[in-house]
Design an enzyme around this catalytic site. Sequence first.
Site, PDB file in Angstrom:
ATOM      1  N   ARG A  59       0.874  -1.173   0.000  1.00 52.61           N
ATOM      2  CA  ARG A  59       0.000   0.000   0.000  1.00 52.61           C
ATOM      3  C   ARG A  59       0.911   1.222   0.000  1.00 52.61           C
ATOM      4  NH1 ARG A  59      -4.975  -1.799   0.335  1.00 52.61           N
ATOM      5  NH2 ARG A  59      -5.444  -3.626   1.584  1.00 52.61           N
ATOM      6  N   GLY A  91      -8.661  -0.823  -4.951  1.00 55.19           N
ATOM      7  CA  GLY A  91      -7.769   0.298  -4.655  1.00 55.19           C
ATOM      8  C   GLY A  91      -6.729   0.528  -5.733  1.00 55.19           C
ATOM      9  N   ILE A 136      -7.837 -12.279  -4.058  1.00 56.24           N
ATOM     10  CA  ILE A 136      -8.124 -13.628  -3.573  1.00 56.24           C
ATOM     11  C   ILE A 136      -9.584 -13.761  -3.172  1.00 56.24           C
ATOM     12  CG2 ILE A 136      -5.752 -14.070  -2.835  1.00 56.24           C
ATOM     13  CD1 ILE A 136      -6.717 -13.663   0.073  1.00 56.24           C
ATOM     14  N   ASP A 137     -10.293 -12.657  -3.094  1.00 57.44           N
ATOM     15  CA  ASP A 137     -11.697 -12.677  -2.686  1.00 57.44           C
ATOM     16  C   ASP A 137     -12.634 -13.139  -3.801  1.00 57.44           C
ATOM     17  OD1 ASP A 137     -10.851 -11.599  -0.276  1.00 57.44           O
ATOM     18  OD2 ASP A 137     -11.173  -9.545  -0.960  1.00 57.44           O
TER      19      ASP A 137
END
Length: 168
Positions: A59, A91, A136-137
């Site tokens: 990030r 994001g 991965i979701d």
Amino acid sequence: MNPAVRAIVRMGIYLGCKVYFIHEGYQGLVDGGNSIRQATWASVSGILDDGGTIIGSARCKEFRERPGRLRAAKNLIDHGINNIVCIGGDGSLTGANLFRKEWESLLAELVDTQQITSENAEKYKNLNIVGLVGSIDNDFCGTDMTIGADSALHRVMEAIDCITTTAS
């Protein structure tokens, strides 16, 4: 993600392009220097079965603000880059879209502050971005499987199999 990185690098090289790794995502883009390195055919050999990504991810608080994106633009121009393949989730892809929208004004500011020449601003006036959903979701509509979801599910199944074997 590694198979996607490998495919991008190898196809780019096959097409005669210089391909660069930007290590640690937007953080590497803002940091520049050794975080942006040319990729080779050999640098992506043997990575298909490795989890995660060989280029890392991070990030980046600085990229959320215009001064960080300005530094990122300067680093891209310094390396002669104006095409990006962004692999990430909401994001990352939102950040890429904002960067693309601001590109013209970022170049103008870099010219005004004499950080780049007007010739380079003209040469790299377009920023082309390809976005690949990596999550991965597996929570993105319009695709059966996002990049990363299959390997995450595979590792979960391996863990369940191990626990089942141990329990029995």
